[in-house]
Design a protein around this motif. Structure first.
Motif, PDB file in Angstrom:
ATOM      1  N   GLU A  47       0.841  -1.185   0.000  1.00  0.00           N
ATOM      2  CA  GLU A  47       0.000   0.000   0.000  1.00  0.00           C
ATOM      3  C   GLU A  47       0.882   1.242   0.000  1.00  0.00           C
ATOM      4  OE1 GLU A  47      -3.651  -0.681   2.316  1.00  0.00           O
ATOM      5  OE2 GLU A  47      -3.219   1.313   3.127  1.00  0.00           O
ATOM      6  N   PRO A  48       0.832   2.058  -1.054  1.00  0.00           N
ATOM      7  CA  PRO A  48       1.742   3.201  -1.133  1.00  0.00           C
ATOM      8  C   PRO A  48       1.476   4.253  -0.059  1.00  0.00           C
ATOM      9  CG  PRO A  48       0.363   3.047  -3.116  1.00  0.00           C
ATOM     10  CD  PRO A  48      -0.023   1.917  -2.233  1.00  0.00           C
ATOM     11  N   VAL A  49       2.535   4.909   0.359  1.00  0.00           N
ATOM     12  CA  VAL A  49       2.448   5.954   1.385  1.00  0.00           C
ATOM     13  C   VAL A  49       3.279   7.150   0.930  1.00  0.00           C
ATOM     14  CG1 VAL A  49       2.234   4.240   3.236  1.00  0.00           C
ATOM     15  CG2 VAL A  49       4.498   5.135   2.643  1.00  0.00           C
ATOM     16  N   ILE A  50       3.076   8.263   1.636  1.00  0.00           N
ATOM     17  CA  ILE A  50       3.986   9.400   1.512  1.00  0.00           C
ATOM     18  C   ILE A  50       5.029   9.194   2.607  1.00  0.00           C
ATOM     19  CG2 ILE A  50       4.232  11.895   1.738  1.00  0.00           C
ATOM     20  CD1 ILE A  50       1.201  12.114   1.025  1.00  0.00           C
ATOM     21  N   GLY A  51       6.271   8.925   2.211  1.00  0.00           N
ATOM     22  CA  GLY A  51       7.329   8.675   3.190  1.00  0.00           C
ATOM     23  C   GLY A  51       8.242   9.876   3.289  1.00  0.00           C
ATOM     24  N   ILE A  52       8.348  10.440   4.495  1.00  0.00           N
ATOM     25  CA  ILE A  52       9.212  11.608   4.653  1.00  0.00           C
ATOM     26  C   ILE A  52      10.424  11.193   5.466  1.00  0.00           C
ATOM     27  CG2 ILE A  52       9.346  13.990   5.446  1.00  0.00           C
ATOM     28  CD1 ILE A  52       6.352  14.176   5.056  1.00  0.00           C
ATOM     29  N   ALA A  59      -2.643  15.735  -3.354  1.00  0.00           N
ATOM     30  CA  ALA A  59      -3.357  16.188  -4.551  1.00  0.00           C
ATOM     31  C   ALA A  59      -2.874  15.436  -5.792  1.00  0.00           C
ATOM     32  CB  ALA A  59      -3.172  17.696  -4.729  1.00  0.00           C
ATOM     33  N   ALA A  60      -1.559  15.202  -5.852  1.00  0.00           N
ATOM     34  CA  ALA A  60      -1.000  14.564  -7.051  1.00  0.00           C
ATOM     35  C   ALA A  60      -1.181  13.055  -7.059  1.00  0.00           C
ATOM     36  CB  ALA A  60       0.482  14.912  -7.166  1.00  0.00           C
ATOM     37  N   HIS A  61      -1.159  12.427  -5.865  1.00  0.00           N
ATOM     38  CA  HIS A  61      -1.119  10.958  -5.826  1.00  0.00           C
ATOM     39  C   HIS A  61      -2.307  10.321  -5.100  1.00  0.00           C
ATOM     40  CE1 HIS A  61       3.084  10.869  -7.295  1.00  0.00           C
ATOM     41  NE2 HIS A  61       3.191  11.997  -6.614  1.00  0.00           N
ATOM     42  N   GLY A  62      -3.124  11.152  -4.472  1.00  0.00           N
ATOM     43  CA  GLY A  62      -4.296  10.614  -3.780  1.00  0.00           C
ATOM     44  C   GLY A  62      -3.966   9.786  -2.547  1.00  0.00           C
ATOM     45  N   LEU A  63      -2.869  10.119  -1.896  1.00  0.00           N
ATOM     46  CA  LEU A  63      -2.483   9.344  -0.706  1.00  0.00           C
ATOM     47  C   LEU A  63      -2.702  10.161   0.553  1.00  0.00           C
ATOM     48  CD1 LEU A  63       0.921   7.981  -2.041  1.00  0.00           C
ATOM     49  CD2 LEU A  63      -1.273   6.782  -1.958  1.00  0.00           C
ATOM     50  N   ARG A  64      -3.141   9.495   1.622  1.00  0.00           N
ATOM     51  CA  ARG A  64      -3.274  10.236   2.874  1.00  0.00           C
ATOM     52  C   ARG A  64      -2.486   9.621   4.033  1.00  0.00           C
ATOM     53  NH1 ARG A  64      -7.154   7.774   6.082  1.00  0.00           N
ATOM     54  NH2 ARG A  64      -7.251   9.556   7.481  1.00  0.00           N
ATOM     55  N   ARG A  65      -1.789   8.509   3.770  1.00  0.00           N
ATOM     56  CA  ARG A  65      -0.955   7.906   4.816  1.00  0.00           C
ATOM     57  C   ARG A  65       0.461   8.494   4.739  1.00  0.00           C
ATOM     58  NH1 ARG A  65      -1.170   5.328   9.467  1.00  0.00           N
ATOM     59  NH2 ARG A  65      -3.003   4.239   8.661  1.00  0.00           N
TER      60      ARG A  65
END
Ligand code: ZN
Ligand code: ZN
Ligand code: FE
Length: 788
Positions: A528-533, A726-732
């Protein structure tokens, strides 16, 4: 064998087999089962196997059900049941319940219990003049004492521990053999008549100055007189001195060549800690927890003790006593509940600067001879070295949840349960703050903290620990995972080992591994893709640049670098991390601000250093350019701001400038965030640098600048996340990397993200810094093996 007779109501009884997996050995599990069986009128047996605990019983069906229920609900405090496999069968025909000898299963493994701080019952006995273990420094029971550090091999039985040389006296043997005794099968059980003992010695002189209780009392006197004593502990040596004696601390710093690095202190109880530090209820719970970690606490203003132990910081690392010897050192007569001989003792790792903690007598006597005035030794050998763990209370509302800074004693080697099964492999971790990871099935064994792999001694310690853990956990790796950095010793070890054993090797990008580590710790779905910082000091990028301010989009198997901090040159390469002024010069140049002499970093550099830096940053010559590789490091941006705002220009330990900047930000006002600029895939700090310089020239103090900077980073993160959503539709959102050990920054960022509708994952028991990296490397490599 101990038996209890059970009346047999023939005809109504049936049989049952139970196999228990988890941490169930060395924790009083069999006596617990024995008591339960008796209570429910069951006959049969219980035994340890190297794969867990096996139980076979006969009883009435309802009793069997109640027994199973209680097995889970009432398990002893140190036990952790992972799996209960139950099968019903015809009645065996047992007449009594007994505890039978262990049955080894070839190749099977058993989680190893971490070491556990002295329990209340043992503590009471320790200070009871009527007890036969009165003031005995090795008192322990099935609920407490050494485990991982004394275990040579599994299954966990006395002959496989460093207690093997001590033959039990009749009294200890009776307790050890009595299922109703607290010391039933407590492998390290001992007493003054049969067990290990302590003695006090001088450097270079083997003959003891004093033995047993006299040694403890003389150590106390020596500490009170300002001496530095090397104290052999559970997982290695500590260097101890009276934390209330500034001269002693100064001497220790000079001898250890450790000018400002913070020293951890040990205090006798929470009430004493409250005299020096702010202690929230969650922090008190962490201090008292049986893991007994060093807890990083905010110090009370004006505490001089804290200022000596942790110069320049607003925090102090504090732990409570966790061995009987520690309790004895603090006790000033009485029952061990005060009065105390000391409010605080410095208890810092007994090592020569940057080398692993000393754990064998011979090496300690050799290496620490120039530092310690005295040695408090004992003859229970430490088999596996293990440092103290360092934690903070997690910046969330859950009680006693930990945010690990260094995972070690008390936590390691408890396995981390993974989201899915997979092959056995070894991940060798990073260069700094190394820990490695072994996987087996759904378990990941993240090793105790090894250290910075910068010298021969640490590499040797790393290799020894890898070999020990592979044997202990019965892991035979079928692949090796490592960092992409070609020069890391951990990378070279991985490649050599893979070549030697004919195994595939997987290079895993540093920041991807950070994000994967946090995902693994929380068992997020691997696909499941995430935004990883990933914010940290340094990590090898796919393009060969030094990454460290990274916004990744991806899952455990893949990632794309969606955004990153603008590249600026890192003047002098790795050296730049030692001299924050260099990064400040680089960022000033990038922001178009001349190096004028009113700025602190310009003042900090000698004229020739300014000239050299200028050539590195200016030149088109490839050789000169190579002296200043490009970096997107967030850690280095912290350095630059620290130097620019008049803070630290040169550091004496890693991340010192950033840690001090965090302290200043905490003390600073609530202030408007500094701005970043978003342009394409880059996040530019030039506007932030310009605003900071304007503040400096307007006479703003360092705390204001530090505060505006921290707020600025937090707001930039929120802005970046909403663009990526907004660009990728991810909220995690997953936060990892050493910069996130800055709990002030974390505390500012988390509410901004959750108010904006993001679900945020942060680390807990696995460190956000490179100490947790190997877990991520392991899961990325497994994913690639399984799915591609
Ligand atoms: Zn105990
Ligand atoms: Zn004994
Ligand atoms: Fe890192």
């Amino acid at each position: 064998m101990s038996r209890v007779a059970t009346p047999d109501a023939a005809g109504e009884r049936t049989g049952m087999r139970v196999h228990v997996k988890g941490v169930v050995q060395g924790v009083g599990f069999r006596p617990f089962v024995f008591g339960l069986a008796r209570r429910h009128g069951l006959a049969g047996w219980v035994r340890n196997s190297s794969a867990g605990v096996d139980i076979a019983v006969d009883g009435e069906p309802a009793s069997l059900d109640r027994f199973l229920e209680a097995l889970r609900a009432e398990a002893p405090p140190l036990a952790a049941i992972d799996v209960l496999e139950v099968s019903r069968c015809p009645r065996h025909g047992f007449a009594a319940f007994e505890i039978v000898p262990s049955a080894p299963v070839a190749g099977a493994y058993q989680p190893v219990s971490p070491d556990v701080g002295t329990c209340d019952n043992c503590l009471r006995e320790l200070f009871d003049p009527g007890d036969r273990r009165y003031r005995y420094p090795f008192i322990n029971c099935t609920h407490c004492g050494p485990r991982y550090t004394i275990i040579v091999d599994m299954p966990y039985d006395r002959p496989q521990t460093t207690m093997a040389p001590f033959a039990m006296c009749p009294d200890c043997a009776r307790e050890y053999g009595d299922p109703l005794d607290r010391r039933f099968h407590a492998q390290p059980v001992a007493c003054p008549a049969c067990g290990p003992h302590v003695w006090l010695a001088m450097p270079h002189r083997p003959a003891p100055l004093a033995e047993a209780d006299a040694a403890v009392r003389q150590t106390q006197a020596a500490l009170r007189a300002g001496k530095i004593v090397a104290v052999k502990g559970l997982g290695g040596f500590h260097l101890a001195c009276d934390a209330g004696n500034p001269d002693a601390i100064r001497r220790l710093r000079a001898r250890k060549r450790r000018s400002d690095r913070p020293f951890a202190v040990m205090m006798p109880d929470v009430a004493t800690v409250q005299r020096f530090c702010l202690v929230a209820p969650a922090e008190a719970a962490l201090l008292r927890a049986r893991e007994r970690p060093i807890v990083l606490l905010d110090r009370l203003p004006g505490s001089t003790l804290a200022a000596d132990c942790a110069p320049g910081l607003d925090t102090l690392g504090v732990m409570l006593p966790y061995t009987p010897l520690h309790h004895l050192l603090f006790a000033a007569g009485g029952d061990g509940q005060g009065p105390w001989a000391f409010a605080a003792l410095v208890m810092t790792s007994g090592n020569v600067s940057e080398e692993p903690i000393a754990f064998r007598d011979a090496e300690a006597l050799r290496d620490l001879a120039g530092i310690a005035d005295l040695f408090l030794l004992h003859n229970r050998e430490i088999h596996a070295r293990c440092d103290d763990a360092v934690v903070r209370a997690a910046p969330n509302d859950r009680p006693a949840s930990v945010y690990a800074l260094r995972r070690a004693r008390g936590y390691a080697p408890r396995p981390i349960r993974l989201a899915e099964d997979g092959p056995a492999l070894l991940a060798t971790g990073a260069h700094f703050k190394n820990a490695f990871c072994l996987t087996r099935g759904r378990d990941a064994f993240l090793s105790p903290h090894v250290g910075d792999l910068e010298n021969f001694e640490t590499l040797r310690a790393f290799e020894a620990a890898v070999a020990h853990c592979e044997r202990l956990f019965r892991v035979h790796p079928v692949a090796i995972a490592h960092d992409m950095h070609p020069d890391y010793l951990a990378t070279r070890y991985a490649q050599d080992r893979a070549a030697r054993d004919g195994l595939p090797a997987f290079a895993v990008q540093h920041h991807h591994a950070h994000i994967a580590a946090a995902m693994a710790e929380h068992r997020l779905p691997p696909e499941e893709p995430v935004i990883g910082i990933a914010f940290d000091g340094t990590g090898y990028g796919l393009d060969g640049a030094v990454w460290g301010g990274e916004f990744l989009i991806g899952d455990v198997g893949h990632f794309e670098r969606a955004l990153h901090l603008t590249y600026v040159p890192l003047p002098g390469g790795d050296q730049a991390a030692r001299y924050p002024w260099r990064m400040a010069l680089s960022w000033l140049r990038h922001a178009g601000i001349p190096w004028s002499p009113d700025l602190a970093p310009v003042q900090a550099a000698r004229p020739d250093e300014l000239a050299v830096s200028d050539r590195w940053l200016q030149s088109d010559d490839a050789t000169l350019k190579a002296m200043a590789p490009l970096t997107s490091s967030m850690g280095r941006l912290f350095d630059a701001i620290a130097a620019l705002s008049g803070g630290r220009q040169a550091v004496t330990y890693e991340a010192q400038a950033a840690v001090e900047l965090e302290a200043l930000a905490r003390a600073g006002p609530v202030a408007a965030p500094y701005p970043f600029a978003f342009s394409g895939p880059t996040v530019d700090a030039a506007p932030l640098i310009q605003a900071a310089v304007a503040d400096i020239r307007a006479g703003a103090g360092t705390p204001l600048i530090a505060a505006r900077f921290h707020h600025g980073v937090a707001h930039m993160v929120r802005e970046a996340c909403s663009r990526l959503r907004a660009a990728h539709g991810l909220r995690r959102v997953v936060l990892s990397g050493g910069v996130w050990q800055n709990t002030w920054l974390l505390g500012l960022t988390l509410p901004l993200l959750s108010d904006d509708g993001f679900a945020v994952t942060i680390h807990e028991a696995v460190p956000a810094n490179d100490g947790g990296l190997a877990l991520g490397q392991a899961t990325v490599a497994r994913y690639r093996m399984e799915r591609t």
